[in-house]
Scaffold this active site. Structure first.
Site, short mmCIF file in Angstrom:
data_model
loop_
_atom_site.label_atom_id
_atom_site.label_comp_id
_atom_site.label_asym_id
_atom_site.label_seq_id
_atom_site.Cartn_x
_atom_site.Cartn_y
_atom_site.Cartn_z
N CYS A 19 16.21 14.47 8.97
CA CYS A 19 15.46 13.97 10.15
C CYS A 19 16.38 13.60 11.31
CB CYS A 19 14.59 12.78 9.76
SG CYS A 19 13.37 13.21 8.52
N HIS A 55 12.54 9.47 16.55
CA HIS A 55 12.09 10.36 15.46
C HIS A 55 10.71 9.85 15.02
CE1 HIS A 55 11.61 12.51 11.84
NE2 HIS A 55 11.88 11.48 11.05
N ASN A 105 5.44 13.84 10.53
CA ASN A 105 6.90 13.85 10.53
C ASN A 105 7.37 15.31 10.40
OD1 ASN A 105 9.63 13.66 9.97
ND2 ASN A 105 9.43 12.00 8.49
O1 UT7 Z 1 11.85 10.66 8.31
C1 UT7 Z 1 12.54 9.64 7.67
C2 UT7 Z 1 12.08 9.50 6.28
N1 UT7 Z 1 10.80 8.98 6.03
C3 UT7 Z 1 10.34 7.78 6.44
O2 UT7 Z 1 10.90 7.17 7.30
C4 UT7 Z 1 9.16 7.22 5.74
C5 UT7 Z 1 9.40 5.77 5.40
N2 UT7 Z 1 8.35 5.14 4.67
C6 UT7 Z 1 7.06 5.02 5.09
O3 UT7 Z 1 6.71 5.53 6.14
C7 UT7 Z 1 6.10 4.18 4.28
O4 UT7 Z 1 6.82 3.47 3.31
C8 UT7 Z 1 4.99 5.02 3.60
C9 UT7 Z 1 3.99 5.51 4.64
C10 UT7 Z 1 5.62 6.16 2.83
C11 UT7 Z 1 4.21 4.13 2.60
O5 UT7 Z 1 3.71 2.97 3.24
P1 UT7 Z 1 3.89 1.54 2.54
O6 UT7 Z 1 3.15 0.58 3.35
O7 UT7 Z 1 5.38 1.32 2.36
O8 UT7 Z 1 3.15 1.73 1.16
P2 UT7 Z 1 3.74 1.61 -0.33
O9 UT7 Z 1 4.65 2.73 -0.63
O10 UT7 Z 1 4.23 0.21 -0.52
O11 UT7 Z 1 2.42 1.83 -1.16
C12 UT7 Z 1 1.33 0.90 -1.12
C13 UT7 Z 1 0.26 1.37 -2.05
C14 UT7 Z 1 0.77 1.73 -3.44
O12 UT7 Z 1 -0.17 1.30 -4.37
P3 UT7 Z 1 0.04 -0.08 -5.21
O13 UT7 Z 1 1.34 0.13 -5.94
O14 UT7 Z 1 0.13 -1.14 -4.16
O15 UT7 Z 1 -1.15 -0.13 -6.05
C15 UT7 Z 1 0.82 3.23 -3.43
O16 UT7 Z 1 0.66 3.80 -4.71
O17 UT7 Z 1 -0.35 2.58 -1.54
C16 UT7 Z 1 -0.36 3.58 -2.56
N3 UT7 Z 1 -0.25 4.89 -1.91
C17 UT7 Z 1 -1.29 5.55 -1.42
N4 UT7 Z 1 -2.60 5.28 -1.39
C18 UT7 Z 1 -3.41 6.17 -0.81
C19 UT7 Z 1 0.89 5.60 -1.67
N5 UT7 Z 1 0.58 6.75 -1.02
C20 UT7 Z 1 -0.77 6.75 -0.88
C21 UT7 Z 1 -1.67 7.63 -0.27
N6 UT7 Z 1 -2.97 7.30 -0.25
N7 UT7 Z 1 -1.27 8.80 0.31
#
Ligand code: UT7
EC number: 2.3.1.180
Length: 324
Positions: free
Chosen positions: A114, A251, A281
């Site tokens: 990225c 980005h 992204n």
């Molecule tokens: O380009 C550079 C690289 N990438 C990034 O910069 C991405 C960086 N990270 C992020 O953007 C965020 O961390 C995400 C969008 C990937 C995730 O958001 P978050 O607020 O950090 O969520 P989380 O990973 O803490 O997940 C929260 C909950 C989890 O469930 P539990 O464990 O709380 O029950 C996940 O299993 O959301 C669940 N979850 C989803 N639910 C519905 C994860 N993905 C999904 C989904 N739909 N697609």
């Protein structure tokens, strides 16, 4: 007087096919509400069968050359930032070279995921400043749809395909922040975080292409810290304040990362160029896609000061300060 690499044209290309969050929710256990709330993404463009990274790159490069008013034969150097090349070798950049009719000079790919566009811009700037190159084409192009695990809801909803390009030309400046062109670039990497964002395949390890794997929450935490630091570095290197910057072109990974970085640095959100909602992204393509959009709709004007910043797998991160 010193050499300055000036942006004389930009262009972008998005594949025709649009995939909405609702379409993804029919395939994996997710929802439009979750994706919008956690990432800000509403849709992404996905390349058609047989449409390759080189096709996207060539389309964006052609538009950038048109905007600059020059032909491909005037380009001395092509740097293509991509983590999704057409083939393991040769460099996808050489396909762009053939397509634009550039018969001299040299073309190569670089890989910083990225952060790839900021890395490529920095390398091209150094070739121009050293006097080896007069005109450079810097491209970010990706087909991340080809390396996603479409059964993994934690990654498949976040990425899209696209390409963006800029033409850089050697100019002169007085060495002050009033000069037109790239004022400074700042690059970093930290290999200790390899396992937080990587692809689980490759020619030398599995002899397969592999799929993207990410510990999203951890990447998020590091992103806000590293991006704020590298933006601060660009400002202090040029003796500037946040209020001197007309536009930040970040980005586009997640709306909340962009908001978090803006808040940490005191940038109002109305000076952040946002495309993540519509493009998702697109890795190395996201900054030149956003830049082309904001130049095209007249938000970014000649003479304005813009700050580019990115963070990605490796980890890699970087920034570039440019007067348009
Ligand atoms: O380009 C550079 C690289 N990438 C990034 O910069 C991405 C960086 N990270 C992020 O953007 C965020 O961390 C995400 C969008 C990937 C995730 O958001 P978050 O607020 O950090 O969520 P989380 O990973 O803490 O997940 C929260 C909950 C989890 O469930 P539990 O464990 O709380 O029950 C996940 O299993 O959301 C669940 N979850 C989803 N639910 C519905 C994860 N993905 C999904 C989904 N739909 N697609």
């Amino acid at each position: 007087m010193i050499a300055r690499s000036q942006i004389i044209g930009c262009g972008s290309y998005l594949p025709a096919r649009l995939v909405t969050n609702a379409e993804l929710a029919a395939k994996v256990d997710t929802s439009d509400e979750w994706i919008v709330e956690r990432s800000g993404i509403r849709q992404r463009h996905i390349a058609a069968d047989g449409e390759m990274t080189s096709d996207l790159a060539i389309a964006a490069a052609t538009r950038a050359l048109q905007a600059a008013g020059i032909s491909g034969s005037a380009v001395d150097l092509i740097i293509l930032a991509t983590a999704t090349p057409d083939n393991t070798f040769p460099a996808t950049a050489t396909k762009v070279q053939r397509a634009i009719g550039m018969k001299h000079g040299f073309a190569f790919d670089i890989q910083a995921v990225c952060s790839g566009f900021v890395y490529a811009l920095s390398i091209a700037d150094n070739f121009i400043k050293s006097g080896q190159v007069q005109t450079a084409l810097v491209i970010g192009a990706e087909t991340f749809s080809r390396i996603l695990d479409w059964t993994d809801r934690t990654t498949s909803v976040l990425f899209g395909d696209g390409a963006g390009a800029v033409v850089l030309r050697a100019g002169r400046g007085k060495g002050s922040s009033q000069d037109r062109g790239i004022l400074s670039t700042h690059l970093h990497s930290d290999g200790t975080h390899h396992d937080l964002l990587y692809v689980d395949g490759g020619p030398s390890s599995t002899q397969t292409v592999g799929h993207l794997r990410m510990e999203g929450r951890e990447v998020f935490r590091h992103a806000v810290i590293n991006l704020a630091a590298v933006v601060g570095e660009a400002l202090s290197a040029n003796d500037l304040k946040a209020s001197d910057i007309d536009w930040v072109v970040p980005h586009q990974a997640n709306r909340r990362i962009i908001e978090g970085t803006a808040k940490k640095l005191g940038f109002p959100m109305d000076r952040m160029v946002m495309t993540v909602e519509w493009h998702a992204n697109t890795s190395a393509a996201s900054i030149p896609l956003a830049l082309t959009e904001a130049v095209g709709d007249g938000r970014i004007k000649p003479g304005q000061l813009i700050l580019l910043e990115a963070m990605g797998g490796g980890f890699t991160w970087g920034s570039a300060l440019v007067r348009m």
